[in-house]
Design an enzyme around this catalytic site. Structure first.
Site, PDB file in Angstrom:
ATOM      1  N   CYS A   1      -5.943   0.944   7.628  1.00  0.00           N
ATOM      2  CA  CYS A   1      -4.871  -0.049   7.599  1.00  0.00           C
ATOM      3  C   CYS A   1      -4.133   0.022   8.916  1.00  0.00           C
ATOM      4  CB  CYS A   1      -3.917   0.204   6.428  1.00  0.00           C
ATOM      5  SG  CYS A   1      -2.497  -0.920   6.429  1.00  0.00           S
TER       6      CYS A   1
ATOM      7  N   GLU B   1      -6.242  -9.729   1.597  1.00  0.00           N
ATOM      8  CA  GLU B   1      -6.670  -8.333   1.604  1.00  0.00           C
ATOM      9  C   GLU B   1      -7.257  -7.938   0.251  1.00  0.00           C
ATOM     10  OE1 GLU B   1      -4.383  -5.314   3.618  1.00  0.00           O
ATOM     11  OE2 GLU B   1      -2.898  -6.801   4.239  1.00  0.00           O
TER      12      GLU B   1
ATOM     13  N   THR C   1      -5.658  -4.546  10.663  1.00  0.00           N
ATOM     14  CA  THR C   1      -7.104  -4.514  10.865  1.00  0.00           C
ATOM     15  C   THR C   1      -7.691  -5.924  10.814  1.00  0.00           C
ATOM     16  OG1 THR C   1      -7.482  -4.076   8.505  1.00  0.00           O
ATOM     17  CG2 THR C   1      -7.391  -2.171   9.982  1.00  0.00           C
ATOM     18  N   GLY C   2      -7.039  -6.817  10.042  1.00  0.00           N
ATOM     19  CA  GLY C   2      -7.486  -8.201  10.003  1.00  0.00           C
ATOM     20  C   GLY C   2      -7.326  -8.882  11.348  1.00  0.00           C
TER      21      GLY C   2
ATOM     22  N   GLN D   1       0.831  -1.201   0.000  1.00  0.00           N
ATOM     23  CA  GLN D   1       0.000   0.000   0.000  1.00  0.00           C
ATOM     24  C   GLN D   1       0.867   1.253   0.000  1.00  0.00           C
ATOM     25  OE1 GLN D   1      -2.116  -1.354   3.497  1.00  0.00           O
ATOM     26  NE2 GLN D   1      -4.064  -1.348   2.416  1.00  0.00           N
TER      27      GLN D   1
ATOM     28  N   ASN E   1     -12.114  -7.766   3.171  1.00  0.00           N
ATOM     29  CA  ASN E   1     -10.906  -8.472   3.580  1.00  0.00           C
ATOM     30  C   ASN E   1     -11.328  -9.775   4.242  1.00  0.00           C
ATOM     31  OD1 ASN E   1      -8.844  -6.169   3.144  1.00  0.00           O
ATOM     32  ND2 ASN E   1     -10.387  -5.214   4.451  1.00  0.00           N
TER      33      ASN E   1
ATOM     34  N   HIS F   1     -14.510  -6.519   6.989  1.00  0.00           N
ATOM     35  CA  HIS F   1     -13.830  -7.805   7.195  1.00  0.00           C
ATOM     36  C   HIS F   1     -14.847  -8.912   7.366  1.00  0.00           C
ATOM     37  CE1 HIS F   1      -9.597  -6.533   7.896  1.00  0.00           C
ATOM     38  NE2 HIS F   1     -10.182  -5.397   8.210  1.00  0.00           N
TER      39      HIS F   1
ATOM     40  N   CYS G   1      -1.808  -8.322   8.471  1.00  0.00           N
ATOM     41  CA  CYS G   1      -2.869  -7.336   8.287  1.00  0.00           C
ATOM     42  C   CYS G   1      -3.330  -6.898   9.664  1.00  0.00           C
ATOM     43  CB  CYS G   1      -4.026  -7.912   7.482  1.00  0.00           C
ATOM     44  SG  CYS G   1      -5.428  -6.779   7.295  1.00  0.00           S
TER      45      CYS G   1
ATOM     46  N   ASN H   1      -1.509  -1.967  10.196  1.00  0.00           N
ATOM     47  CA  ASN H   1      -0.051  -1.998  10.096  1.00  0.00           C
ATOM     48  C   ASN H   1       0.477  -0.685   9.538  1.00  0.00           C
ATOM     49  OD1 ASN H   1       0.330  -4.611  11.088  1.00  0.00           O
ATOM     50  ND2 ASN H   1       0.013  -5.540   9.101  1.00  0.00           N
TER      51      ASN H   1
END
Length: 280
Positions: free
Chosen positions: A75, A210, A221-222, A46, A192, A161, A219, A77
């Site tokens: 995001c 993603e 947010t994952g 990204q 995701n 997600h 990830c 990370n």
């Protein structure tokens, strides 16, 4: 035009970070894709843009673009790398930063050993807020993927997600199922996809496909979404270690109406400049 950038990574999830405050620029989708291209450009999962604060209530703006040139809401990370970038370049001496994203305002706290804690806000389970085209909120949603019936959980961490449990993360069909679920018609903004292997009530393994990128080493947010859904469904504790391909994150969520906290590392890889033409 020449654009200065910093290449960064959080658990192997890599980013090109560009300060658009010191160098006011507007990048097209084509230029974003060129920068992210691992053969022709710099290469990254990204592209992150540091922008001026949109209001007096925040310290900076934070925009996130996937490899395909599309802008996304959040995001995790990248947020840790964002905070690291701000301190690395002496743009602020605050230990706690408030940052505006497309998905809402988040709070970043600098920790020791190049770690950052991100206050990701309150997880959103309302299908309309994800968005997820179902009639009512539920703990489990039945879907069909690759002609198989599965059950997923769904949540927004500022971005959409869906997560599902698998018996073994190493053999999970992340590529095939992730690709199909990412563009499932019930998720109008795509989604995701997280694949969870439960180790215990306070530890999980996780792989994430993603949207607009494919599977990545990590990830943020994952990881948050996996813990939020696991807590909501009743099989995870308040404090959870999440092991991803690129390393581990620590997630804390006390439950309903409480913000979710994510702590993990970030690193500067190298710095440089890239020349962009109008045709890029």
């Amino acid at each position: 035009m020449d654009i200065a950038f910093t290449k960064m990574q959080g658990l192997g999830n890599d980013f090109v970070v560009i300060n658009t405050i010191s160098q006011p620029i507007s990048l097209t989708s084509t230029q974003i894709k060129y920068i992210a291209d691992r053969r022709l450009g710099i290469g990254c999962d990204q592209v992150l843009l540091i922008t001026p604060p949109p209001s007096s209530q925040v310290d900076f703006g934070y925009r996130i673009f996937n490899q395909d040139g599309g802008e996304v809401e959040q995001c995790g990370n990248g947020a840790r790398c964002f905070a690291h970038f701000i301190h690395h370049h002496d743009l602020s001496n605050k230990n706690i930063l408030r940052v505006a994203t497309k998905g809402g305002v988040i709070q970043l706290r600098r920790e020791e050993n190049e770690c950052v804690t991100v206050d990701m806000g309150i997880p959103r389970f309302d299908p309309k807020q994800i968005p997820f085209k179902v009639n009512a909120e539920a703990l489990f949603y039945p879907l069909t993927v690759a002609n198989q019936s599965i059950k997923i959980g769904a949540v927004s961490m500022g971005n959409p997600h869906c997560v599902l449990q698998v018996p073994d993360i190493t053999t999970a069909p992340v590529g095939a199922w992730g690709l199909e679920l990412e563009s499932h018609p019930l998720f109008p903004q795509r989604v995701n996809v997280g694949f969870i292997e439960k180790i215990s009530s306070h530890e999980i393994n996780l792989r994430v496909y993603e949207r607009g990128v494919g599977e990545t080493p990590a990830c943020g947010t994952g990881a948050c979404a996996a813990v939020a859904v696991g807590r909501k469904q009743g099989w995870l504790d308040e404090s959870v270690s999440v092991h991803l391909l690129g390393g581990s994150l620590h997630i804390i969520w006390q439950g309903e109406n409480s913000p979710l906290l994510m702590t993990g590392p970030s690193k500067v890889v190298f710095e440089g400049s890239i020349t962009l033409n109008i045709s890029n």
